[in-house]
Design a protein around this motif. Structure first.
Motif, PDB file in Angstrom:
ATOM      1  N   GLU A  21      12.785   7.730 -11.792  1.00 41.94           N
ATOM      2  CA  GLU A  21      12.961   8.214 -10.424  1.00 41.94           C
ATOM      3  C   GLU A  21      11.824   9.175 -10.053  1.00 41.94           C
ATOM      4  N   HIS A  22      11.557  10.100 -10.970  1.00 41.97           N
ATOM      5  CA  HIS A  22      10.501  11.090 -10.751  1.00 41.97           C
ATOM      6  C   HIS A  22       9.155  10.398 -10.548  1.00 41.97           C
ATOM      7  N   PHE A  23       8.887   9.441 -11.432  1.00 44.53           N
ATOM      8  CA  PHE A  23       7.632   8.702 -11.375  1.00 44.53           C
ATOM      9  C   PHE A  23       7.519   7.950 -10.053  1.00 44.53           C
ATOM     10  N   ALA A  24       8.613   7.299  -9.674  1.00 43.15           N
ATOM     11  CA  ALA A  24       8.586   6.474  -8.467  1.00 43.15           C
ATOM     12  C   ALA A  24       8.388   7.330  -7.225  1.00 43.15           C
ATOM     13  N   ARG A  25       8.987   8.539  -7.238  1.00 36.85           N
ATOM     14  CA  ARG A  25       8.856   9.399  -6.064  1.00 36.85           C
ATOM     15  C   ARG A  25       7.385   9.745  -5.832  1.00 36.85           C
ATOM     16  N   PHE A  26       6.682  10.091  -6.924  1.00 40.49           N
ATOM     17  CA  PHE A  26       5.263  10.378  -6.798  1.00 40.49           C
ATOM     18  C   PHE A  26       4.491   9.146  -6.335  1.00 40.49           C
ATOM     19  N   LEU A  27       4.817   8.026  -6.958  1.00 43.93           N
ATOM     20  CA  LEU A  27       4.060   6.804  -6.708  1.00 43.93           C
ATOM     21  C   LEU A  27       4.178   6.380  -5.250  1.00 43.93           C
ATOM     22  N   TYR A  28       5.368   6.568  -4.666  1.00 46.44           N
ATOM     23  CA  TYR A  28       5.578   6.041  -3.325  1.00 46.44           C
ATOM     24  C   TYR A  28       5.469   7.103  -2.242  1.00 46.44           C
ATOM     25  N   ASP A  53       3.125  10.660  -2.637  1.00 48.09           N
ATOM     26  CA  ASP A  53       1.801  11.275  -2.703  1.00 48.09           C
ATOM     27  C   ASP A  53       0.703  10.248  -2.939  1.00 48.09           C
ATOM     28  N   TYR A  54       0.996   9.256  -3.783  1.00 49.26           N
ATOM     29  CA  TYR A  54      -0.073   8.351  -4.208  1.00 49.26           C
ATOM     30  C   TYR A  54       0.116   6.939  -3.660  1.00 49.26           C
ATOM     31  N   VAL A  55       0.809   6.822  -2.527  1.00 50.13           N
ATOM     32  CA  VAL A  55       1.158   5.480  -2.063  1.00 50.13           C
ATOM     33  C   VAL A  55      -0.090   4.689  -1.674  1.00 50.13           C
ATOM     34  N   VAL A  56      -1.113   5.376  -1.122  1.00 53.16           N
ATOM     35  CA  VAL A  56      -2.311   4.652  -0.684  1.00 53.16           C
ATOM     36  C   VAL A  56      -3.035   4.066  -1.891  1.00 53.16           C
ATOM     37  N   SER A  57      -3.266   4.905  -2.898  1.00 50.60           N
ATOM     38  CA  SER A  57      -3.971   4.389  -4.074  1.00 50.60           C
ATOM     39  C   SER A  57      -3.145   3.313  -4.758  1.00 50.60           C
ATOM     40  N   PHE A  58      -1.833   3.493  -4.780  1.00 48.06           N
ATOM     41  CA  PHE A  58      -0.981   2.487  -5.399  1.00 48.06           C
ATOM     42  C   PHE A  58      -1.128   1.153  -4.684  1.00 48.06           C
ATOM     43  N   GLU A  59      -1.072   1.199  -3.358  1.00 48.94           N
ATOM     44  CA  GLU A  59      -1.190  -0.051  -2.610  1.00 48.94           C
ATOM     45  C   GLU A  59      -2.577  -0.666  -2.791  1.00 48.94           C
ATOM     46  N   LEU A  60      -3.603   0.203  -2.873  1.00 45.99           N
ATOM     47  CA  LEU A  60      -4.954  -0.324  -3.089  1.00 45.99           C
ATOM     48  C   LEU A  60      -5.034  -1.045  -4.432  1.00 45.99           C
ATOM     49  N   VAL A  61      -4.390  -0.465  -5.440  1.00 49.04           N
ATOM     50  CA  VAL A  61      -4.397  -1.111  -6.755  1.00 49.04           C
ATOM     51  C   VAL A  61      -3.702  -2.463  -6.693  1.00 49.04           C
ATOM     52  N   THR A  62      -2.606  -2.529  -5.941  1.00 48.74           N
ATOM     53  CA  THR A  62      -1.921  -3.817  -5.833  1.00 48.74           C
ATOM     54  C   THR A  62      -2.815  -4.853  -5.176  1.00 48.74           C
ATOM     55  N   VAL A  63      -3.588  -4.404  -4.156  1.00 49.49           N
ATOM     56  CA  VAL A  63      -4.527  -5.329  -3.514  1.00 49.49           C
ATOM     57  C   VAL A  63      -5.553  -5.820  -4.532  1.00 49.49           C
ATOM     58  N   LEU A  64      -6.027  -4.886  -5.349  1.00 44.18           N
ATOM     59  CA  LEU A  64      -7.010  -5.232  -6.372  1.00 44.18           C
ATOM     60  C   LEU A  64      -6.433  -6.271  -7.330  1.00 44.18           C
ATOM     61  N   VAL A  65      -5.215  -6.033  -7.784  1.00 44.03           N
ATOM     62  CA  VAL A  65      -4.584  -6.960  -8.725  1.00 44.03           C
ATOM     63  C   VAL A  65      -4.390  -8.319  -8.069  1.00 44.03           C
ATOM     64  N   MET A  66      -3.985  -8.277  -6.799  1.00 46.90           N
ATOM     65  CA  MET A  66      -3.784  -9.535  -6.070  1.00 46.90           C
ATOM     66  C   MET A  66      -5.098 -10.323  -6.001  1.00 46.90           C
ATOM     67  N   ALA A  67      -6.195  -9.584  -5.697  1.00 47.29           N
ATOM     68  CA  ALA A  67      -7.504 -10.236  -5.630  1.00 47.29           C
ATOM     69  C   ALA A  67      -7.864 -10.824  -6.987  1.00 47.29           C
ATOM     70  N   ALA A  68      -7.560 -10.085  -8.049  1.00 44.14           N
ATOM     71  CA  ALA A  68      -7.867 -10.581  -9.384  1.00 44.14           C
ATOM     72  C   ALA A  68      -7.098 -11.862  -9.673  1.00 44.14           C
TER      73      ALA A  68
END
Lengths: 190, 377, 196
Positions: free
Chosen positions: C130-137, C139-154
Motif C-alpha cells: 500500500e505504502h509503495f503504491a501510494r508513492f508510485l501513483y 509523487d512518481y506517477v509521471v515517471s511511472f507512466e513514462l516507464v510503462t510507455v518505455l516498456v510498451m515500446a520495447a
C-alpha cells in the motif's frame, strides 16, 4: 467444387447445411470444460464400481464364486496340472510304457517302471516312480497325446504357489490324488 | 512468561509444524494417489503392507486359533497404509548412480533446490485463526508462520524459485532427455505463472489486500461468511485451478516428465534418495498450490456457522486448523482425481491454452473486476 | 541486527558477483547471478522494503533468471564453443579497472560528510504494497507512466523485430527451398566424400 463437396463429405453427416459443428469444434468444446466434466463423471463412476482384482493366491480366477465379476469358471480346455487317471478298481491306468517321457519336450517326466503284481492280469508293468517337475513342464499336452492308455491327462487346474522348488515336483501319489476341482484358496481371505 | 519468549517459542513451534507438515502429509498423499489411481482403473491398489497389530491368534494355543474371527486375528488398520514407507525404504536402499557426464555440483544441488523453496513458501499460508489466546494465557498467537505484509507476493516469489530445481537437475544430469524436460518445464512454468498471477490479481483486487490472513478474514466476514472468492471470482478461480496443474507439472500438463517422449523427464538420471527428494518436492509443491487455492478462493480456515474468525478460544483455533486441513485435502484429492482422468496435452495445445486463452481471459477478468469494483463500491 | 543483515547481504552479493564473472560455465554463472540477486533482495529486506524484496525475487529470480537459464539450456554450449580463454594480461587489466572503479566509489562515499544524513523515521507500514503504491501513483506517477510507455515500446519493438526476422531474412534459408538456388548440373552433394 467437386473437391469442395468431397472435402465436406469427410466432416460427417452434419456438414451439409446443418449448423451443428463437428465434434470438438463448438465453442463449449473448445474451452475443454464439457469434455473435462464428462471425464470426471466417467472416472467417478469407475471409482465407485466393483473392482476386478483377483487377490491371488487367496482367490483364484478358477473360483466359480467370482463369476459375478466376469471372472471365475475356467475354460475346460485350459492345460493346467496333470492327473494320473485311475481305472474302475482304483489302480492307476499307467502301464509304464515311457511314451509320455519320450514325447515330453521339456524332459520333465521321470518314470521308473517295475513289474506289475501277478494278480494284475491286464498288464505286465506299472510305474514305481512317476514324477513330474511342474517347474520344467511347459504344459504342451504332448504326454496326453502320446499316452496309449489314456492314463495321463492335463486338467484346467491352475497351479498354486509353493514356498520351495521341491514342492513343485509331484510324485505318483500326488498326481493320482490331484483333484482338479480343488481350486480353493490356501489362506483365509482378509 | 514475558512477551518475547512467548513470541520466539510460538515461531519455533509453528516452524516445526510448517516444516514437518509436508514430511508427514506426503506419504499419505502418495498412498491416496495410488489408491485413487487403482480405484479409477478398477483395481484395488496396495493392500499388502499394513499397519497391523500382528497375527495375534498365534499367541493362542494351536487348538484355539480358529476361534478368533479372522477380521480380528488379521487386523489391518488401513489396507496398504504402510506402502509409502516401503517405497521410501526401497528408495533409500537403491544404488545411487551419478552419470559420468553429469555436472556433479548441480546434479547434487538440484533435488534440494526443488524442495527447499517450496517448503519455505508454505510459511506464508495461514492455517488457523489469527487471534488464538494461547491456552488462556493472554498471549495472542497468529496461526501463520510468516505474517509479512507482502503475503501472497512473498509466497509466489519464493515458490517460483522451485523451477530451478527442475532446470538445474535437467542440465546437471548431462543427458538429453532430462535437458528437454527441464527446457519444457521452464517454458511451461513461466507461461502459466502469468495466467496464475493475473488470476491472483483479480482476487487481490476483489479482497483489497495481499495479506493472506486478511484474505481469509475478508472471505469469512462478507456474504455472511460465505464470501469465498470462488463465488465472487469464479473465472479467476477456474483459471488459477488450471494454472495450478501446470505449475505442479501434473497431468494433464505433465510435459516435463512425459514418459512416452522423455523417458522420465528431468529426473531420468536420478535414483535413490535424490529421486525421492524430487518426489517430495513435487508433492510439497502440490500442497503449497492447493493451500494457496484454499486460502485465496475457498475461504481458508473459515467455515460459516462453525468458526468465529475473531474468537480467541482454543477449540475455535483447533477447529479452524481442522477445517483448513479438510479443505486442503479436498483440493489435493481433486488434483489426484483429475490426474487419473485426463490425458496429457500436446505441447502446442499447452502453449496455446496458456497464452491464447488463459492469459487474455485472466486479463479481461481483471479489467472487468477492477471497473465493476470501482463503480459499484 | 539490520546492520548485520546488510553486511551479510553485501558479502553474499560481492562473493556471488565475483563467481558470476569468473565462471566459464554459463549455467554456473547464471546461478551465481541468481544468488547475487537474492542478496539484493536480502538487502532490501534489511532496509524494511518487504514489497521491493518480494518483487526482486519474483521478477528477477522467478522470471528473468529462469529465462536466462532457459536460453542457455537451449543453446547447450560445449566447452570448445565458448571461445578462447582470455590472456592473463587482459584479466589483470580488467581486474585493475574494476578495482579502480571500486576505489573511486569508496572514496566518494568515505569523503562525504555523512553527519548531515538523517535516516527518516519509518512508519509501521513502510515498505508495504500500500505504502509503495501510494508513492508510485502520486509523487512518481509521471515517471511511472513514462516507464510503462518505455516498456510498451520495447514490447512492440521485439514483436516487430521478431516478425521481420521470420518473414524476410530467414526466407532463403529454408531447407525446402535450398536446392532451387543450386546449379542443377553440379555433382550431388556428398559425392566427394564417398569416393576416395
Amino acid at each position: 467444387m467437386i473437391h469442395a463437396a468431397h472435402d465436406d463429405h469427410g466432416h460427417g453427416p452434419h456438414a451439409h447445411g446443418d449448423p451443428e459443428p463437428a465434434p470438438g469444434e463448438s465453442i463449449a468444446d473448445r474451452t475443454y470444460v464439457p469434455a473435462v466434466l464428462r471425464g470426471i463423471k466417467l472416472t467417478l463412476a469407475r471409482f465407485l464400481q466393483k473392482k476386478f482384482t483377483v487377490e491371488y493366491p487367496e482367490e483364484s480366477v478358477y473360483d466359480a464364486s467370482y463369476a459375478d465379476r466376469g471372472i471365475g469358471a475356467s475354460n475346460p480346455r485350459h492345460r493346467g496340472e496333470h492327473i494320473l487317471v485311475k481305472d474302475e478298481q482304483g489302480r492307476e491306468k499307467c502301464v509304464a510304457c515311457l511314451l509320455c517321457m519320450a514325447a515330453c519336450p521339456a524332459l520333465c517326466i521321470h518314470i521308473e517302471p517295475e513289474p506289475a503284481p501277478a494278480e494284475w492280469t491286464d498288464r505286465e508293468r506299472r510305474p514305481k516312480v512317476f514324477e513330474i517337475d511342474m517347474l520344467r513342464c511347459i504344459y504342451c499336452g504332448y504326454c496326453e497325446e502320446a499316452c496309449p492308455c489314456d492314463a495321463i491327462r492335463l486338467t484346467p487346474k491352475f497351479y498354486q504357489p509353493t514356498t520351495s522348488r521341491t514342492e513343485r515336483v509331484y510324485d505318483k501319489q500326488r498326481l493320482l490324488e490331484n483333484n482338479p476341482d480343488a481350486q480353493v484358496p490356501q489362506r483365509p481371505r482378509k | 512468561m514475558n512477551e518475547t519468549l512467548v513470541a520466539v517459542l510460538a515461531v519455533l513451534v509453528k516452524a516445526v509444524i510448517i516444516v514437518g507438515f509436508p514430511l508427514a502429509i506426503v506419504p499419505g498423499l502418495i498412498y491416496l494417489e495410488r489408491k485413487v489411481c487403482s480405484y479409477i482403473q478398477g483395481r484395488i491398489g496396495p493392500n499388502r503392507v499394513n499397519l497391523t497389530i500382528g497375527h495375534i491368534d498365534y499367541l493362542l494355543p494351536p487348538s484355539m486359533r480358529g476361534a478368533l474371527p479372522v477380521g480380528l486375528a488379521r487386523f489391518k488398520l488401513i489396507p496398504g497404509s504402510l506402502q509409502p514407507l516401503a517405497d521410501g525404504i526401497k528408495l533409500a536402499f537403491k544404488e545411487e548412480i551419478v552419470p559420468a557426464q553429469a555436472d556433479k555440483l548441480l546434479y547434487f544441488m538440484a533435488p534440494v533446490l526443488a524442495f527447499v523453496p517450496v517448503a519455505t513458501a508454505l510459511a506464508f499460508i495461514p492455517f488457523g485463526t489469527p487471534t488464538w489466546d494461547a491456552f488462556g494465557s493472554g498471549h495472542v498467537i497468529n496461526l501463520q508462520l510468516a505474517s509479512a505484509n507482502v503475503g501472497v507476493l512473498g509466497l509466489f516469489a519464493i515458490g517460483s524459485l522451485g523451477v530451478y530445481g527442475i532446470a538445474v537437475g535437467g542440465w546437471g544430469s548431462g543427458s538429453k532427455f532430462p535437458l528437454m524436460g527441464a527446457v519444457r518445464s521452464a517454458a511451461q512454468m513461466i507461461s502459466y505463472e502469468i495466467a496464475m498471477a493475473l488470476a491472483l490479481l483479480s482476487a487481490i483486487v476483489t479482497a483489497g489486500t495481499v495479506d493472506l490472513q486478511a484474505f481469509v478474514l475478508h472471505q469469512a466476514t462478507t456474504w455472511g461468511g460465505a464470501g469465498w472468492l470462488m463465488f465472487k471470482q469464479p473465472l479467476a478461480a477456474l483459471i488459477f485451478l488450471v494454472a495450478m496443474f501446470a505449475e505442479n507439472n501434473r497431468l494433464p500438463f505433465d510435459l516435463p516428465e512425459a514418459e512416452p517422449e522423455l523417458v522420465g523427464g528431468y529426473h531420468t538420471e536420478y535414483s535413490g534418495l535424490k529421486f525421492g527428494i524430487f518426489f517430495l518436492g513435487e508433492y510439497t509443491a502440490m500442497i503449497l498450490m492447493s493451500g494457496l487455492f484454499v486460502t485465496m478462493f475457498m475461504g481458508g480456515w473459515s467455515l460459516p456457522l462453525l468458526i468465529d474468525p475473531y474468537a480467541t478460544g482454543g477449540l475455535n483455533a483447533l477447529l479452524s486448523a481442522g477445517v483448513f486441513l479438510a479443505k486442503l485435502f479436498l483440493v489435493l484429492g481433486f488434483q489426484i482425481w483429475i490426474r487419473w482422468t485426463l490425458p496429457r496435452f500436446r505441447y502446442d495445445q499447452l502453449m496455446s491454452l496458456g497464452w491464447k486463452k488463459l492469459v487474455p481471459l485472466a486479463l479481461a477478468n481483471l479489467v472487468v473486476s477492477a471497473i465493476v469494483l470501482t463503480f459499484v463500491s | 541486527m539490520p546492520t548485520l543483515l546488510v553486511l551479510l547481504a553485501g558479502a553474499v552479493i560481492v562473493a556471488a558477483g565475483i563467481v558470476t564473472v569468473t565462471r566459464r560455465n554459463p549455467i554456473h554463472a547464471a546461478l551465481s547471478m541468481l544468488v547475487a540477486l537474492g542478496g539484493v533482495a536480502l538487502l532490501m529486506l534489511a532496509l524494511h522494503s518487504t514489497f521491493l524484496a518480494a518483487m526482486q525475487v519474483l521478477l528477477y529470480g522467478g522470471a528473468i533468471m529462469v529465462l536466462f537459464t532457459f536460453v542457455i539450456m537451449l543453446l547447450t554450449l560445449r566447452e570448445d564453443e565458448m571461445g578462447p580463454e582470455p590472456p592473463a594480461r587482459t584479466k589483470t587489466v580488467a581486474g585493475a579497472g574494476a578495482f579502480f572503479v571500486l576505489a573511486i566509489v569508496w572514496w566518494a562515499i568515505a569523503t562525504r560528510d555523512h553527519h548531515d544524513f538523517q535516516a527518516p523515521a519509518l512508519g509501521g507500514a513502510f515498505g508495504s504494497p500500500e505504502h509503495f503504491a501510494r508513492f508510485l501513483y502520486t509523487d512518481y506517477v509521471v515517471s511511472f507512466e513514462l516507464v510503462t510507455v518505455l516498456v510498451m515500446a520495447a514490447v512492440a519493438g521485439v514483436i516487430v523485430l521478431g516478425r521481420r526476422a521470420d518473414r524476410e531474412s530467414l526466407e532463403g534459408t529454408r531447407l525446402t527451398q535450398a536446392p532451387a538456388h543450386k546449379d542443377p548440373h553440379a555433382a550431388p552433394a556428398g559425392r566427394d566424400e564417398v569416393q576416395p
